[in-house]
Design a protein around this motif. Structure first.
Motif, PDB file in Angstrom:
ATOM      1  N   GLY A 188       0.790  -1.226   0.000  1.00 32.05           N
ATOM      2  CA  GLY A 188       0.000   0.000   0.000  1.00 32.05           C
ATOM      3  C   GLY A 188       0.817   1.268   0.000  1.00 32.05           C
ATOM      4  O   GLY A 188       0.300   2.345   0.276  1.00 32.05           O
ATOM      5  N   GLY A 189       2.105   1.157  -0.311  1.00 35.61           N
ATOM      6  CA  GLY A 189       2.949   2.353  -0.339  1.00 35.61           C
ATOM      7  C   GLY A 189       3.175   2.915   1.049  1.00 35.61           C
ATOM      8  O   GLY A 189       2.973   4.107   1.300  1.00 35.61           O
ATOM      9  N   THR A 190       3.644   2.062   1.971  1.00 38.69           N
ATOM     10  CA  THR A 190       3.845   2.483   3.361  1.00 38.69           C
ATOM     11  C   THR A 190       4.965   3.512   3.476  1.00 38.69           C
ATOM     12  O   THR A 190       6.046   3.341   2.920  1.00 38.69           O
ATOM     13  CB  THR A 190       4.187   1.265   4.240  1.00 38.69           C
ATOM     14  N   PHE A 191       4.689   4.590   4.205  1.00 36.76           N
ATOM     15  CA  PHE A 191       5.705   5.606   4.480  1.00 36.76           C
ATOM     16  C   PHE A 191       5.488   6.149   5.887  1.00 36.76           C
ATOM     17  O   PHE A 191       4.495   5.848   6.547  1.00 36.76           O
ATOM     18  CB  PHE A 191       5.649   6.738   3.447  1.00 36.76           C
ATOM     19  N   GLU A 192       6.438   6.937   6.360  1.00 36.99           N
ATOM     20  CA  GLU A 192       6.353   7.523   7.693  1.00 36.99           C
ATOM     21  C   GLU A 192       5.501   8.804   7.616  1.00 36.99           C
ATOM     22  O   GLU A 192       5.934   9.802   7.044  1.00 36.99           O
ATOM     23  CB  GLU A 192       7.757   7.853   8.218  1.00 36.99           C
ATOM     24  N   PRO A 193       4.269   8.792   8.171  1.00 35.61           N
ATOM     25  CA  PRO A 193       3.379   9.957   8.014  1.00 35.61           C
ATOM     26  C   PRO A 193       3.867  11.219   8.701  1.00 35.61           C
ATOM     27  O   PRO A 193       3.341  12.306   8.435  1.00 35.61           O
ATOM     28  CB  PRO A 193       2.047   9.463   8.613  1.00 35.61           C
ATOM     29  N   SER A 194       4.884  11.113   9.560  1.00 37.24           N
ATOM     30  CA  SER A 194       5.419  12.324  10.185  1.00 37.24           C
ATOM     31  C   SER A 194       6.360  13.078   9.237  1.00 37.24           C
ATOM     32  O   SER A 194       6.720  14.227   9.505  1.00 37.24           O
ATOM     33  CB  SER A 194       6.168  11.974  11.481  1.00 37.24           C
ATOM     34  N   GLN A 245     -10.350   6.014  -6.753  1.00 39.45           N
ATOM     35  CA  GLN A 245      -9.563   5.373  -5.696  1.00 39.45           C
ATOM     36  C   GLN A 245      -8.658   6.416  -5.049  1.00 39.45           C
ATOM     37  O   GLN A 245      -7.988   7.191  -5.744  1.00 39.45           O
ATOM     38  CB  GLN A 245      -8.734   4.227  -6.285  1.00 39.45           C
ATOM     39  N   ALA A 246      -8.642   6.429  -3.717  1.00 37.74           N
ATOM     40  CA  ALA A 246      -7.865   7.422  -2.980  1.00 37.74           C
ATOM     41  C   ALA A 246      -7.184   6.767  -1.782  1.00 37.74           C
ATOM     42  O   ALA A 246      -7.477   5.620  -1.430  1.00 37.74           O
ATOM     43  CB  ALA A 246      -8.765   8.572  -2.513  1.00 37.74           C
ATOM     44  N   ALA A 247      -6.257   7.489  -1.162  1.00 36.26           N
ATOM     45  CA  ALA A 247      -5.543   6.995   0.017  1.00 36.26           C
ATOM     46  C   ALA A 247      -5.623   8.028   1.128  1.00 36.26           C
ATOM     47  O   ALA A 247      -5.507   9.235   0.882  1.00 36.26           O
ATOM     48  CB  ALA A 247      -4.082   6.716  -0.312  1.00 36.26           C
ATOM     49  N   LEU A 248      -5.820   7.569   2.353  1.00 31.65           N
ATOM     50  CA  LEU A 248      -5.850   8.435   3.524  1.00 31.65           C
ATOM     51  C   LEU A 248      -4.428   8.535   4.072  1.00 31.65           C
ATOM     52  O   LEU A 248      -3.865   7.560   4.567  1.00 31.65           O
ATOM     53  CB  LEU A 248      -6.789   7.860   4.583  1.00 31.65           C
ATOM     54  N   LEU A 249      -3.830   9.723   3.965  1.00 34.62           N
ATOM     55  CA  LEU A 249      -2.416   9.882   4.276  1.00 34.62           C
ATOM     56  C   LEU A 249      -2.075   9.597   5.737  1.00 34.62           C
ATOM     57  O   LEU A 249      -0.988   9.114   6.042  1.00 34.62           O
ATOM     58  CB  LEU A 249      -1.946  11.290   3.897  1.00 34.62           C
ATOM     59  N   GLN A 250      -3.005   9.903   6.642  1.00 28.65           N
ATOM     60  CA  GLN A 250      -2.703   9.676   8.062  1.00 28.65           C
ATOM     61  C   GLN A 250      -2.448   8.210   8.387  1.00 28.65           C
ATOM     62  O   GLN A 250      -1.847   7.889   9.412  1.00 28.65           O
ATOM     63  CB  GLN A 250      -3.834  10.191   8.964  1.00 28.65           C
TER      64      GLN A 250
END
Length: 284
Positions: A188-194, A245-250
């Motif tokens: 899912g394209g994991t990244f650090e949301p901070s 299709q969208a992604a919730l950044l938090q």
């Protein structure tokens, strides 16, 4: 070489000096609340500034703030000193000045300056907005919309030679992903949301109120392949009954699988699709 900012009262006065000003010259126009320009090859280009601070910090506090910035992102002192002296405390946001880009080598992932509905006039319309806003900030690399459509899968936007070895970074050069293809590994394209994602005019879309909904359009599955039933009819409609299709950044996933009405205003990202080194960011 020390480079000064020349102050003009009106934009008309600035235009009269166009032929005499050398390329790369900075100019400050005091009308309309204050605007900053740089002399480009084809005329003056406006540099977007941050909010007006009516009572700025003391010089020592400003110096301490600048000293804490990473070496690659520190502004030249001429900008802070002369704009303070010549414009009665008008402070630029340092992260929007052209020389703050490229802190580390990488493909820059940047948001458009405003959220958009699903009707973007197609993928070409979205690409054009990426191009236009990049150019307005003096960026000469090619930026493409971070979207799948009937013409392309998201995973294929970046040039093949740059897909596996170049990190994906934000506007300040902070790493978001180890490589372009790491986004499409199926997680899912994991990244650090901070880690902030900035717009072309330097605002953090994760926290700025200009983007009340922290979702980003992408129209893809987790592998970066187009979802033809969920890309707002190839980004040509804002019909409430049609979905994208969208992604919730938090959630820390850039390719989260959230199906939403195309009538919503969401973040649109742009990716620098070819790495061309430190010379690409400003015209010479």
């Amino acid at each position: 070489m020390k480079q000064r900012v020349t102050i003009y009262k009106t934009s008309h006065a600035l235009s009269r000096e166009t032929q005499r000003a050398a390329e790369g010259t900075f100019a400050y126009v005091s009308e309309k609340g204050g605007e900053l320009y740089i002399r480009a090859r084809d005329g003056w280009r406006k540099i977007q500034l941050g909010e007006l601070i009516h009572s700025g910090p003391s010089p020592s506090a400003a110096s301490q703030t600048i000293s804490r910035l990473p070496e690659g992102t520190r502004p030249h002192r001429i900008h802070s000193q002369e704009l303070q002296e010549g414009s009665r405390g008008y402070q630029p946001s340092y992260n929007v000045l052209p020389q703050t880009f490229n802190a580390v080598p990488g493909l820059h992932l940047v948001a458009l300056n405003t959220p958009l509905k699903g009707d973007m006039r197609g993928i070409r319309g979205a690409d054009f907005q990426c191009y236009q806003q990049a150019r307005s900030m003096g960026l000469t690399a090619t930026y493409r919309a971070f979207l799948s459509s009937h013409l392309q899968d998201l995973a294929t936007i970046v040039r093949k030679v740059d897909r596996n070895d170049m990190p994906v970074v934000n506007l300040r050069g902070e790493v978001l992903f180890s490589s372009w293809m790491s986004i499409f590994s199926g997680n899912g394209g994991t990244f650090e949301p901070s880690t902030p994602i900035y717009s072309f005019n330097g605002r953090n879309v994760m926290t700025d109120s200009a983007w009340p909904e922290k979702l980003v359009w992408h129209g893809s599955n987790t592998g970066g392949i187009r979802v033809t039933t969920n890309y707002c009819e190839a980004w040509r409609t804002a019909d409430v009954a049609v979905t994208g299709q969208a992604a919730l950044l938090q959630t820390g996933r850039l390719l989260g699988q959230h199906t939403r009405s195309c009538s919503n205003h969401y973040i649109v990202l742009c990716i620098e699709n070819t790495y061309v080194g430190n010379t690409h960011q400003r015209r010479t």
